[in-house]
Structure formats: C-alpha cells, structure tokens
Write an enzyme that holds these catalytic residues in place. Structure first.
Site, PDB file in Angstrom:
ATOM      1  N   ARG A  51       0.818  -1.215   0.000  1.00 10.48           N
ATOM      2  CA  ARG A  51       0.000   0.000   0.000  1.00 10.48           C
ATOM      3  C   ARG A  51       0.851   1.264   0.000  1.00 10.48           C
ATOM      4  O   ARG A  51       0.701   2.146  -0.856  1.00 10.48           O
ATOM      5  CB  ARG A  51      -0.856  -0.047   1.266  1.00 10.48           C
ATOM      6  CG  ARG A  51      -2.091   0.748   1.256  1.00 10.48           C
ATOM      7  CD  ARG A  51      -2.875   0.417   2.521  1.00 10.48           C
ATOM      8  NE  ARG A  51      -3.609  -0.833   2.384  1.00 10.48           N
ATOM      9  CZ  ARG A  51      -4.799  -0.947   1.777  1.00 10.48           C
ATOM     10  NH1 ARG A  51      -5.371   0.110   1.259  1.00 10.48           N
ATOM     11  NH2 ARG A  51      -5.405  -2.104   1.708  1.00 10.48           N
ATOM     12  N   LYS A  80      21.964 -10.565   2.606  1.00 10.12           N
ATOM     13  CA  LYS A  80      23.295 -11.185   2.652  1.00 10.12           C
ATOM     14  C   LYS A  80      24.090 -10.638   3.835  1.00 10.12           C
ATOM     15  O   LYS A  80      25.313 -10.799   3.893  1.00 10.12           O
ATOM     16  CB  LYS A  80      24.054 -10.897   1.357  1.00 10.12           C
ATOM     17  CG  LYS A  80      23.392 -11.515   0.128  1.00 10.12           C
ATOM     18  CD  LYS A  80      24.197 -11.218  -1.124  1.00 10.12           C
ATOM     19  CE  LYS A  80      23.419 -11.583  -2.367  1.00 10.12           C
ATOM     20  NZ  LYS A  80      23.642 -10.598  -3.427  1.00 10.12           N
TER      21      LYS A  80
END
Ligand SMILES: [Zn+2]
Lengths: 304, 153
Positions: A51, A80
């Site tokens: 949204r 990562k």
C-alpha cells in the site's frame, strides 16, 4: 542546498505542516507535473508494505521521476548481511532521494544522518510513519475545512496503534478534544495521556462504543483490533464485535462527521457504512498520493 | 577530623583529582565510565572505605589529571551525588558536583530490542528530556526510560 529529510512528524512545526498541506492541495488539483524529470528516487522497502510503496512510487512517477529499489529485504543485499549503512551509502550513489521502510525503530533517523541525499521515512517499526499522519491531517482539513477545535474520536487499538499516537502528537498544534474509545487491554498508554495534560488537550476515556459516545464527533478514527494483541482469545472475540462501526450507529451523528481508517480494515467497519457519505477512508487513502507528492518535493527543496 | 580519616585510608595527593562519595557498589562502574583503565597517570582506588553518609564508599584519586565537564558528567548516570575535589599542592582548591549531561553519546544501551542501535554497528544517543524526573529518550527509536533503569554500554 541544505539537506532536508522527513523522519518524524514530531520534527514538523505547525507552520511547516500547514505549508505541506497547502502544497498537497495543489497536487490534488493537478497531480501530474513534470517537476522531477531526470531525477531518480530510491524506494527501499526492507519490510514489505504494498500500500505505502505503491502510493510513494506513484507519487514519484506522477512528478516525472524514475524509481529504483526493492520491495522486500529478501531481494536486497540486506539479506546477505549487509548493514543498513552500506545499503544506504550504495543507493545514495544512484538516487537523489531515498524513501525507506524498515522493521527496526530509528532506522530512518540513522539513515538520514549518514545519507548524503534526503531520506523520507515510510515507516520504522512501531515508531513513526509521518506520511500516514500527514494524509490523516490532510483528510481532516479537507473534510472539516479546518484543523482547529475539532472533536476527534479514536476507536479500537489505542495501545499499539502507531497511527493514533502520531495523530495525537501532530494535532497538539490545533486545540483538539480527544475521545479515547478502547477495550481495557488496549487503552491509550499513560505516556500519551500525560502528553495531553502537558499540552492542555482535553480528553475523555471510555470502553463503551455506541451511538451516544460518537454523537459529538467531528472525526471518528477507526483502527484495527488485532488478534495477536490478546493473551485471551475469548476476550478478543468479545471485543472484536464491540468495536465495530455499523451504519445504524451513525443515525444521530453530526452532519460534518467523517470516518477515517488507515486501512486495511478487517471487521471493524461494517460494509454497510461504505455507502454512507460520512465514510471517508477510501478517499483518505487516495489523499496519500497528493500528500506524498508534496513531501517528496519538499525534501528536495522544491516549492510549488 | 573527617578529612584526616579519609587521609589515613589512602595516601595524599600532590596535584590531581579526588573523586569522593562514590557508593561502593558503583565504584567500578565509575572507574569504567572515566576510562581509568586506559590512563597512564598514578591512580589510587579505594574500595569499601568507611563512610558516615554511605556506610561503605569508594574513592578514586588520579594524579596530575583534571577532568573536563563532559568526562565527569557521565558519572552522574550511576552516582549523581559524587563530589570531585581538585587538588593543587596538597590542598583542595575546588569542589565540584556532577550534573547529568543533556546528551549521552554512546554511554547508555537502548533497552528496545527493535531499536536500530541494537542491530547496527553504531553509537547510541540519548537526550535528557526531563531533568527532575531523570527521563531519557532514545534519539533513534524515540522510546523513553528512566535513568534508574538504564544499562551502560
Ligand atoms: Zn532506541
């Protein structure tokens, strides 16, 4: 150019709020303006929020800017193990402005301090979501013609509801009267009652939600009562149906009353309210576009 | 009389600072807040000394060292009633009290596990928002807490 970020609604003065709302009004008249042609906006959603992301990205595009970024942390280098700082430094090499949402509180403040380009906070955990507060204020101003001296009824989860806390803070400039309507478990925290007392903001509190309680309301701000907030699920089932607004309850309400909700709703507003002209929550969401166009321009130092 | 008693418990100082009236259980926190383990000067630390006011107190003498306001004010977090005696030529030339600073940079840990400061390699920052109540506010997550409940980094 002075670097301007938007991290917390509490950083904005009364004048600044009014100026931004005025700018949003101009964008409502004409949302498509090529002011940011050639600019690139980094849209970093470390936590997904479709949204809010669509609203910001649409705002950027309607201003003529292009958008880079990611829509959840799994597809970013943060997955990562990259630090927030390193991601921000990398993106700021490419973008003129960063819009970011993060599950950690204070993430946007920190990003704004290390980033060479302005940062707009699109939500940092349970802490701040200033563009939501600005669109709430815009919706109140649009429907009431003023922000001053209004009776605002906050209903539902007042304990964890970030939007109601920010709204309460932002309204301190405008002499409101608040009415807190919440189950025992989800009452307004003492910190905010204290805030009201310190700022001479009158308020009432009740656990009852009925026709009589809302008769004086100019604005009813509904929030979701979430199941995970309850230790006792029986209690949740009971409460869930008590804090539900139905069309019948609006029979005696004021003519100028408008109903707001940050969306998405679950059961707290019955579908029969949607067709009542006092229901404003869908328009409220649409106002987010104009407000976000104004916020983007403002942090880039552009006034229209 | 009282001065003599203290003098008997630890050796005299020619020039430097005596930090007195440290509650005994806060002594080592104060030692660490002042970075004393990093210092090269002659330091005497008194632990569990007798005190009329505190029962047992701690005391730190640092030779040839005069602390800045920033350095000493950090002590206020754990021991607000500490007194600093500035010594020149074996005489107390100034007595100083500590005052809680308006901003605390990288001293206090934020107790909110969802605060960015607990998840990113970065310094913490707190602002003193109410001096009489001792209320601190995290600059990042904006959560407030009382100085009584703080955890030092
Ligand atoms: Zn924090």
């Amino acid at each position: 150019m002075e670097k301007r970020s938007l991290v917390s609604i509490n950083d904005l003065s009364r004048e600044k709020i009014l100026q931004l709302l005025q700018m949003a009004e101009k964008f409502e008249e004409n949302p498509n303006r090529d002011i940011l042609a050639g600019k690139v906006i980094g849209s970093l959603f470390f936590e997904p929020s479709t949204r809010t992301r669509l609203s910001f990205e649409t705002a950027a595009m309607r201003l003529g800017a292009r958008v880079i970024g990611f829509s959840d942390a799994a597809t970013s280098s943060a997955s990562k193990g990259e630090t927030l700082k390193d991601t921000i430094m990398m993106v700021s090499n490419y973008a003129d402005l960063i819009v970011m949402r993060h599950r950690l509180e204070g993430a946007a403040r920190y990003a704004s301090e290390i980033s060479p380009v302005p940062v707009i906070n699109a939500g940092d955990g349970a802490n701040q979501h200033p563009s939501q507060t600005m669109l709430d204020l815009y919706s109140i101003l649009k429907t009431q013609g003023t922000l001053e001296n209004l009776h605002i009824h906050l209903v539902g989860d007042l304990k964890y509801g970030r939007t109601v806390h920010s709204l309460l803070h932002a309204m301190r400039h405008f002499k409101p009267t608040f009415h807190f309507i919440a189950p025992q478990e989800l009452q307004m925290p003492e910190e905010y009652r204290l805030f009201c007392r310190e700022n001479n903001i009158p308020f009432t509190e009740t656990t009852e939600f009925n026709e009589e309680v809302i008769a004086s309301a100019d604005i009813i701000y509904m929030t979701r009562v979430q199941r995970e907030r309850f230790s006792d699920l029986m209690e949740y089932e009971k409460v869930k149906n008590c804090y539900r607004l139905t069309n019948a309850m609006l029979a005696e309400s004021k003519e100028n009353l408008r109903i707001l909700h940050p969306l998405p709703r679950v059961t707290e507003i019955a579908y029969d309210v949607d067709d009542n002209p006092k229901a404003y929550y869908f328009r409220q969401a649409q106002n987010g576009l104009y407000v976000r166009e104004a916020l983007i321009c403002d942090v880039l130092g552009i006034n229209i | 009389m009282k001065d003599n008693k203290t003098a008997m418990q630890v050796t005299a100082l020619c020039n430097g600072t005596v930090i007195d009236h440290i509650p005994a259980d806060k002594l080592f926190a104060v030692v660490s807040l002042l970075n004393i383990p990093e210092m090269k000067s002659n330091v005497t630390i008194g632990y569990n000394l007798n005190s009329k006011k505190l029962g047992k107190k701690g005391l730190i003498k640092v030779a040839d060292k005069f602390f800045t306001d920033d350095e000493v004010n950090r002590i206020s977090l754990v021991a607000p009633n500490v007194v600093l005696n500035i010594i020149h030529d074996y005489k107390v030339v100034e007595k100083r009290e500590v005052r809680m600073p308006d901003n605390l940079c990288n001293i206090v840990k934020c107790s909110n596990p969802n605060c960015i400061t607990n998840n990113e390699p970065m310094p913490t920052l707190f602002h003193l928002v109410n001096r009489s109540e001792g209320t601190l506010k995290c600059h990042y997550c904006e959560k407030e807490k009382n100085v009584k409940d703080i955890e030092l980094l």
